[in-house]
Design an enzyme around this catalytic site. Structure first.
Site, PDB file in Angstrom:
ATOM      1  CB  THR A  57     -10.009   5.574  -1.260  1.00 10.17           C
ATOM      2  OG1 THR A  57      -9.012   5.874  -0.018  1.00 10.17           O
ATOM      3  CG2 THR A  57      -9.427   3.401  -1.760  1.00 10.17           C
ATOM      4  CE  LYS A  61      -5.930  14.054  -0.297  1.00 12.39           C
ATOM      5  NZ  LYS A  61      -6.000  12.761  -0.737  1.00 12.39           N
ATOM      6  NE  ARG A  62      -3.448   9.923  10.007  1.00 12.68           N
ATOM      7  CZ  ARG A  62      -3.493   8.849  10.309  1.00 12.68           C
ATOM      8  NH1 ARG A  62      -4.392   8.415  11.095  1.00 12.68           N
ATOM      9  NH2 ARG A  62      -2.393   9.055  11.489  1.00 12.68           N
ATOM     10  CG  HIS A 115      -2.130  -1.129   1.332  1.00 12.68           C
ATOM     11  ND1 HIS A 115      -3.552  -0.591   0.427  1.00 12.68           N
ATOM     12  CD2 HIS A 115      -2.226  -2.416   1.424  1.00 12.68           C
ATOM     13  CE1 HIS A 115      -4.147  -1.781   0.345  1.00 12.68           C
ATOM     14  NE2 HIS A 115      -3.124  -2.589   1.137  1.00 12.68           N
ATOM     15  CE  LYS A 175      -1.998  10.775   3.069  1.00 14.22           C
ATOM     16  NZ  LYS A 175      -2.741   9.992   1.655  1.00 14.22           N
ATOM     17  CE  LYS A 223     -13.615   6.123   0.185  1.00 14.81           C
ATOM     18  NZ  LYS A 223     -12.986   6.334   1.292  1.00 14.81           N
TER      19      LYS A 223
HETATM   20  C1  7GP Z   1      -2.718   3.573   1.858  1.00 15.76           C
HETATM   21  C2  7GP Z   1      -1.997   4.607   0.217  1.00 15.76           C
HETATM   22  O1  7GP Z   1      -1.394   5.505   1.304  1.00 15.76           O
HETATM   23  C3  7GP Z   1      -3.137   4.945  -0.580  1.00 15.76           C
HETATM   24  O2  7GP Z   1      -3.024   5.849  -1.981  1.00 15.76           O
HETATM   25  C4  7GP Z   1      -4.173   3.439  -0.674  1.00 15.76           C
HETATM   26  O3  7GP Z   1      -5.099   4.643  -1.179  1.00 15.76           O
HETATM   27  C5  7GP Z   1      -4.821   3.368   0.303  1.00 15.76           C
HETATM   28  O4  7GP Z   1      -3.570   2.502   1.027  1.00 15.76           O
HETATM   29  C6  7GP Z   1      -5.419   1.692   0.196  1.00 15.76           C
HETATM   30  O5  7GP Z   1      -4.779   0.981  -0.686  1.00 15.76           O
HETATM   31  N1  7GP Z   1      -1.273   3.278   2.497  1.00 15.76           N
HETATM   32  C7  7GP Z   1      -2.416   3.461   4.120  1.00 15.76           C
HETATM   33  O6  7GP Z   1      -2.459   3.700   4.605  1.00 15.76           O
HETATM   34  C8  7GP Z   1      -1.235   2.877   4.546  1.00 15.76           C
HETATM   35  O7  7GP Z   1      -0.907   3.123   5.766  1.00 15.76           O
HETATM   36  C9  7GP Z   1       1.136   1.972   5.000  1.00 15.76           C
HETATM   37  O8  7GP Z   1       0.406   2.081   4.147  1.00 15.76           O
HETATM   38  C10 7GP Z   1       1.084  -0.122   5.160  1.00 15.76           C
END
Ligand code: 7GP
Length: 836
Positions: free
Chosen positions: A670, A562-563, A371, A568, A674
């Protein structure tokens, strides 16, 4: 009351499953009395919510239990989705929609003198995730059930989920999330399915009864995992899959030995420390947490899950050599990747299967989703910590590694660099176990979450693995569920759409294409704008309530939620706001479309820079919102405590979606989907799924700016110097000067200095390089918004062409490419018959 006295068994069933308004009303009254133990006169709103929730849950149980029964049929293949996070959001509204009983329940609630919206708002959301990764898991659970794929989600039942965010004096303050304090009507504890999980201790060799020399693990401590199940019902189908979350408990509540010698505290203490494991979600997003407790959490739930699967498999009457046929296990990032070693241990040590067979089963069982490319998120555990906590797993990993390296050594005998990069152990300095390498080696497929991200994986972090196994890395572009993100959060839009094209689109999102037929229909355009206005008024009320700021619902709602993370680039957005503000100050007659900038998102509690960005947003907001010179033309708000519940009011109200990460760093995103589904236009870089969204909706309906991922790499390789951009841009200099003068910080020039210094000295996320392109692009947004007809057309086209981004499509791809599963229809066997 219609149930007749001569059919007593139907009477019982009717109260629990009946859908007439009268039955629903009576069921609620019963639950209030018999479960909450309250008369209506003294019941709180929460009591009424609970009574309603139990009423709805009752109506899910037929489907749920019949779906669970299917798990035990030997030929049924199950997807096990292993995830440290499930960011579900509130259940009630969603379950009503998926059951299709919203209207009946609304009436029953009204006839009881209550308001359904108020009861829905009463639910405390289970915030068992940080952001994208956890929310994706929730969307995937919805789609799995909707597509009738037998699946179990496995995770942790954190007692405290993601913290609640308060804003005090512009700063983020974290407050514990006590989501369970009023009870959770959706879950059912299953203590009879508890399992034990070991920690620490040592391993020893022994000779078994067949004379074979084997290893076993003698843990120092054993902890009990208790499962709590929640039904995840599909949309208008009989499938209700299970989300099984584990709570940690001491095996014995008291250590009786300590108790007997009078050490009451010591005796209870063991219980307390055992329960720590499922106490709290680590609030870091995309930042590996090197804490032992985190590794304990990971191993805990993964071991519980695998033991549970083995039990199901054996109960289904099958033997372990076919485990990989019964279960396909998806690893949601590397957090559950210890599962590779755990399944080996269970098969080899506990179930007496030879290594080679066990390894084949294991590899065919697991698949891994990556991810993020951010290096700070790559999990690696110090070898000594790992060995102390999981000594047998370390041995197994070393053995896997040796066999793996022996194989590839033949292929790459003259490339020691390659071997050291692919090794499961990082030996460059102090030694570490590399969890991503374990996940890559231990499974049969690896995937990224958007086309660009998957390509970058192949070119960068997983390059060596890609060269070794050219077919192993795939792409499955993320998706989101239209049930929660359209039907539930934007009922008026859903109604307008269904009015034109029927309701089939809710399960087949591609059908939104038919909306293109109404592009030039004046009546439809007006209705479309009307829906957006109504949703903006709705968000305006929320913001008035939470921030005390009055918005102009006719202004352009420009939203970034978003976070908080530097990559970002919320602060790039702020640079634009200050630029606009400065222009208005210089030229009070400047014509711009009035804009409202809306932010929301949590910062990891230890992420100092992210927290400073929140403070900056709030400081800029205070100055701008109180400057009479720009009233009604500019407003800035930071909506506190951005979560699933709030977000459902944000997406539908947005005109503009900010997706402005440095290209190459947002794996997918994501939220971008939305927003688009709800008719917002995107301003964004060519990053993550933005690339594919733009492809789908058409370049002319997307505001693109900024360096590409390739250009980012090239610029960094050449040597990036932010000063080059600063020195040649007077407007940017002006923005920096304003911040540095203390203009936004009550005259304190030092407050934002760390942020400014970071941008001028290193600017790792290239804000300065993209600044001018962003400002120019925002000017075209401004122009476009001033032509409402054209804007509306673009908005309609965004929705009409967003079908690809349904999580149903993603799940179909996982089923075909990775899981090799197909739907299983659930027959409803009435429980009255079932008992006979
Ligand atoms: C997130 C990504 O930053 C985001 O771009 C993506 O849409 C989402 O996963 C779902 O695939 N990543 C995380 O939330 C995260 O914690 C580290 O990644 C493991």
């Amino acid at each position: 009351m219609t149930a007749s006295m001569d059919q007593p068994h139907i009477q019982v069933e009717d109260d629990r499953t009946g859908l007439s308004i009268e039955t629903l009303r009576r069921a609620m009254a019963d639950n209030l009395f018999y479960i909450q133990g309250k008369w209506p006169e003294v019941a709180t709103r929460n009591d009424f919510y609970m009574a309603l929730a139990y009423t709805v849950r009752d109506r899910m149980l037929q489907r749920w239990l019949n779906s669970q029964r299917n798990y035990l049929r030997p030929e049924v293949r199950i997807v096990a989705y292993l995830s440290a996070e499930f960011l579900l959001g509130p259940h009630l509204g969603n379950n009503l929609i998926n059951l299709g009983i919203e209207d009946e329940v609304r009436q029953a609630v009204e006839e009881s003198g209550l308001n359904l919206q108020h009861l829905i708002a009463q639910e405390e959301e289970p915030g068992l995730g940080n952001g994208g990764l956890g929310r994706l898991a929730a969307c995937y659970m919805d789609s799995l059930a909707t597509l009738e794929i037998p699946a179990i989600g496995y995770g942790i039942r954190y007692e405290f989920g993601i913290f609640d965010q308060q804003i005090r004096d512009g700063w983020q303050v974290e407050v514990t999330d006590k989501w369970l304090q009023h009870g959770n009507p959706w879950e059912i504890a299953r203590p009879e399915a508890s399992v034990n999980v070991g920690f620490g201790g040592r391993t020893e060799g022994y000779t078994d009864s067949d004379g074979r020399y084997r290893m076993r693990w003698i843990p120092h401590q054993v902890i009990k995992g208790i499962p709590y199940d929640t039904a995840i019902l599909g949309y208008r189908v009989n499938t209700a899959n299970t989300l099984r979350l584990w709570t940690a408990e001491a095996v014995e509540s008291f250590n009786f030995q300590a108790f007997n010698v009078g050490d009451y505290y010591g005796a209870v203490n063991q219980k307390v420390t055992s329960e720590n494991i499922s106490k709290v979600l680590y609030p870091n997003d995309e930042q590996a947490q090197g804490k032992q407790l985190r590794l304990e959490q990971q191993y805990f739930f993964v071991s519980c899950a695998l033991q549970d699967m083995i039990r199901i498999h054996l109960t289904a009457g099958r033997t372990l050599d076919t485990f990989q046929e019964k279960f396909t296990v998806q690893l949601n990032d590397t957090h559950p990747s210890i599962g590779v070693a755990e399944l080996m241990r269970l098969l080899v040590d506990e179930h007496n299967i030879d290594w080679v067979t066990a390894w084949e089963i294991t590899q065919q069982t697991f698949a891994y989703t990556n991810h993020t490319l951010l290096p700070e998120a790559l999990e690696k555990w110090p070898l000594d910590l790992f060995g102390r906590l999981l000594p047998r797993h370390l041995e197994i990993i070393l053995e896997i590694n040796q066999r793996f390296l022996d194989k590839i050594r033949v292929q790459y005998f003259n490339d020691p660099g390659k071997l050291s990069r692919m090794s499961l152990i990082d030996e460059q300095g102090p030694r570490y176990v590399r969890m991503a390498n374990l996940a890559c080696v231990g499974g049969h497929a690896i995937n990224g979450v958007a086309a660009l991200h998957s390509d970058l994986l192949k070119q960068t972090v997983l390059k060596d693995f890609h060269e070794l196994w050219p077919d192993k890395i795939r792409n499955v572009t993320n998706g989101v569920t239209p049930r929660r993100w359209m039907v539930l959060s934007n009922p008026s839009l859903a109604l307008l759409i269904s009015d034109k094209i029927g309701t089939h689109w809710i399960r087949h999102l591609e059908e939104l294409r038919q909306l293109e037929n109404y592009l030039d229909d004046r009546g439809f355009q007006d209705a479309w704008r009307h829906v957006k206005q109504e949703r903006k008024a709705n968000l305006t009320r929320l913001i008035q309530e939470r921030c005390g700021v009055t918005l102009n619902p006719n202004s352009l709602f420009d939203v970034q939620v978003k976070r908080l993370h530097e990559y970002k680039r919320q602060h790039l957005n702020v640079l634009h706001i200050i630029t606009l503000y400065d222009r208005l100050r210089q030229n009070p007659n400047l014509e711009i479309a009035p804009r409202t900038f809306i932010f929301g998102g949590k910062a990891a509690p230890g992420y100092v820079m992210a927290k400073l960005i929140i403070k900056l947003i709030n400081s800029v907001a205070t100055v701008i919102n109180n400057d009479p010179a720009v009233q009604d033309r500019l407003k800035v708000v930071f909506l506190p405590d951005y979560n699933v519940t709030n977000s459902q009011r944000v997406y539908p109200a947005a005109d503009l979606s900010e997706q402005i990460s440095t290209a190459g760093l947002e794996a997918s995103g994501t939220g971008n989907m939305k927003f688009s589904m709800n008719g917002a236009l995107t301003i964004g870089t060519l990053d993550g799924a933005n690339v594919e969204i733009r492809e789908e909706v058409g370049a002319e309906n997307f505001f693109l700016f900024g360096l590409t991922a390739k250009e980012v790499i090239e610029l960094k390789t050449r040597g990036y110097n932010p000063w080059d951009y600063h020195n040649q841009n007077p407007e940017l200099q002006e923005v920096f000067n304003l911040i540095r003068s203390g203009f936004f910080s009550g005259g304190d020039p030092g407050l934002f200095e760390p942020l400014i210094a970071n941008l001028l000295q290193s600017d790792p996320y290239l804000l300065l390089a993209d600044y001018q392109a962003y400002i120019d692009c925002q000017a075209t947004v401004d122009q476009a918004y001033r032509n409402p007809d054209h804007w509306t057309r673009m908005s309609i086209l965004n929705v009409a062409r967003i079908g690809k981004f349904s999580s149903d499509r993603s799940i179909r791809e996982y089923c075909q490419q990775i899981w090799h599963t197909s739907p299983v229809h659930v027959e409803l066997k009435e429980y009255v018959q079932a008992q006979a």
